[in-house]
Design a protein around this motif. Structure first.
Motif, short mmCIF file in Angstrom:
data_model
loop_
_atom_site.label_atom_id
_atom_site.label_comp_id
_atom_site.label_asym_id
_atom_site.label_seq_id
_atom_site.Cartn_x
_atom_site.Cartn_y
_atom_site.Cartn_z
N GLY A 144 24.98 31.58 36.56
CA GLY A 144 24.95 30.50 35.58
C GLY A 144 26.22 29.68 35.59
O GLY A 144 26.17 28.44 35.53
N VAL A 147 26.30 27.47 38.71
CA VAL A 147 25.42 26.31 38.57
C VAL A 147 26.02 25.30 37.61
O VAL A 147 25.97 24.08 37.85
CB VAL A 147 24.02 26.76 38.11
CG1 VAL A 147 23.15 25.56 37.74
CG2 VAL A 147 23.34 27.59 39.18
N SER A 148 26.61 25.78 36.52
CA SER A 148 27.25 24.88 35.55
C SER A 148 28.35 24.07 36.21
O SER A 148 28.47 22.86 35.99
CB SER A 148 27.83 25.69 34.38
OG SER A 148 26.80 26.29 33.63
N GLY A 155 25.70 24.91 30.14
CA GLY A 155 25.40 26.32 30.30
C GLY A 155 25.44 27.07 28.99
O GLY A 155 25.68 26.50 27.92
N GLN A 200 20.13 21.47 29.35
CA GLN A 200 20.46 21.54 30.78
C GLN A 200 20.38 23.01 31.19
O GLN A 200 21.40 23.70 31.33
CB GLN A 200 21.84 20.96 31.04
CG GLN A 200 21.94 19.46 30.82
CD GLN A 200 23.33 18.95 31.09
OE1 GLN A 200 24.31 19.38 30.48
NE2 GLN A 200 23.45 18.02 32.02
N THR A 202 20.39 26.14 33.08
CA THR A 202 20.98 26.47 34.38
C THR A 202 19.99 27.24 35.27
O THR A 202 20.08 27.16 36.50
CB THR A 202 22.27 27.27 34.21
OG1 THR A 202 22.04 28.42 33.39
CG2 THR A 202 23.36 26.41 33.58
N TYR A 206 19.07 25.98 38.96
CA TYR A 206 19.20 26.85 40.13
C TYR A 206 17.92 26.85 40.97
O TYR A 206 17.96 26.78 42.20
CB TYR A 206 19.53 28.27 39.68
CG TYR A 206 19.66 29.26 40.81
CD1 TYR A 206 20.83 29.33 41.57
CD2 TYR A 206 18.61 30.13 41.12
CE1 TYR A 206 20.95 30.25 42.61
CE2 TYR A 206 18.71 31.05 42.15
CZ TYR A 206 19.89 31.10 42.90
OH TYR A 206 20.00 32.00 43.94
#
Length: 280
Positions: A144, A147-148, A155, A200, A202, A206
Motif C-alpha cells: 500500500g 502504491v501510495s 492511502g 484513491q 491503493t 495496484y
C-alpha cells in the motif's frame, strides 16, 4: 488486561466488520451470494471466520489507549506492535482484513480514550493518534505504501491522518438514506458506494491502475446519481457494476475497510449509553 468496556468496543468493531461482509451485492467484493464460483464462496466464509480473530487484538488496543489516557507517540507505537501481532493471528485464521484492522484499531483506541465521545469526535481523536510515527514499524515498505508513493495517493495512513474524511461522508450517507426510507442494507450499500466514488483505493491502483480506479469511481457515482440502491435505476446500475468488477477481478478492499469503520462509529451511540449505564 482488557476490561469489559474494552472487550465491548472490540466486539462492536468485529460486528461492524461482519456486518460489512454480509452485504450484497458488493461490487468486486466477497459477499454471501452463490456467484457460481466456489472460490468466491470460500473467500467470504474465510473472511467471516478470520474477522473473529481480530477481537483480542482490538481489545488490547482499547486497553492500551485507556491505560495511556492520551493520544501520545507511545500509544501509537504500542498500537502498531499490537496490530502486527494481530495480523499474524488473523493470517493463521485464514487472512484478510489488514486495511480494516488499521482503521478499526485506530477508531477503537480513540473511542476508548473517551467512552462518551460521539462518532466525529472519535474520528478527530484517531487523527491525533495517527499523526504520530510508529517508531518500531518495519522499515520495508508495504504494498500500500509503495502504491501510495508511486501514484501520490493518500492511502490508509493518509486517510487516518486526515481524520477519516471518507468515513465521515459515509456516515452522512447512512443518515440520509435511512431518513429517505431505504432499508438498512440499502443505506449501508450507499455508504460503501459513497466511499468508492472518491477514495484513491491503493488496492485498485495496484490491480487496475489509475484508469481502472477512475472506472470504479465513475461506476459508484452512477449508482448514487441514479438514486442509490433503493431505487430501481440505482439497483440496476449497482447490479451492472457488481458484474463488471467481478468479471475484471477488481476489488475495492480499501473502501470495504472504511465501511467497517463507518459501521463501528455508527454503533457508538449504543456504546455511549452502555458506558453511561455502567457509570451509574
Amino acid at each position: 488486561m482488557s476490561s469489559r468496556e474494552d472487550e465491548a468496543l472490540a466486539q462492536a468493531a468485529v460486528t461492524a466488520l461482519t456486518g460489512q461482509l454480509a452485504l450484497a451485492p458488493k461490487p468486486g467484493l466477497p459477499d454471501p451470494r452463490d456467484l457460481g464460483a466456489r472460490v468466491s464462496r470460500m473467500d467470504h466464509g474465510m473472511l467471516r471466520w478470520s474477522a473473529k480473530a481480530l477481537a483480542p487484538g482490538l481489545a488490547a488496543m482499547a486497553a492500551a489507549a485507556r491505560r495511556t489516557g492520551e493520544p501520545t507517540p507511545g500509544l501509537r507505537t504500542e498500537l502498531g506492535a499490537i496490530g502486527r501481532c494481530t495480523e499474524h493471528s488473523v493470517h493463521l485464521a485464514g487472512g484478510g482484513h489488514r486495511g480494516a484492522l488499521w482503521a478499526l484499531g485506530l477508531l477503537v483506541a480513540a473511542a476508548a480514550l473517551d467512552p462518551r465521545a460521539g462518532a466525529r469526535d472519535v474520528a478527530a481523536t484517531a487523527k491525533r493518534i495517527a499523526a504520530h510515527t510508529d517508531r518500531r514499524a518495519p522499515r520495508r515498505p508495504s504494498r500500500g505504501s509503495s502504491v501510495s508513493a508511486k501514484y501520490g495517493a493518500a492511502g490508509a495512513r493518509g486517510e487516518a491522518r486526515a481524520g477519516f474524511p471518507h468515513v465521515r461522508r459515509a456516515l452522512d450517507t447512512l443518515t440520509g438514506a435511512r431518513a429517505s426510507g431505504a432499508t438498512e442494507a440499502q443505506a449501508r450499500l450507499d455508504a460503501l458506494l459513497t466511499v468508492m466514488s472518491t477514495l484513491q483505493d491503493t488496492e485498485l491502483l495496484y490491480t487496475a491502475g489509475p484508469m481502472g480506479l477512475r472506472h470504479v469511481q465513475a461506476g459508484a457515482r452512477t449508482v448514487l446519481e441514479s438514486g442509490g440502491s433503493a431505487t430501481e435505476a440505482g439497483a440496476d446500475a449497482l447490479a451492472s457494476l457488481d458484474v463488471d468488477l467481478h468479471t475484471r477481478a477488481w476489488s475495492p478492499r480499501g473502501s470495504a475497510g472504511l465501511l467497517a469503520g463507518t459501521l463501528f462509529l455508527d454503533s457508538l451511540p449504543v456504546q455511549v449509553r452502555a458506558a453511561q449505564a455502567d457509570a451509574l
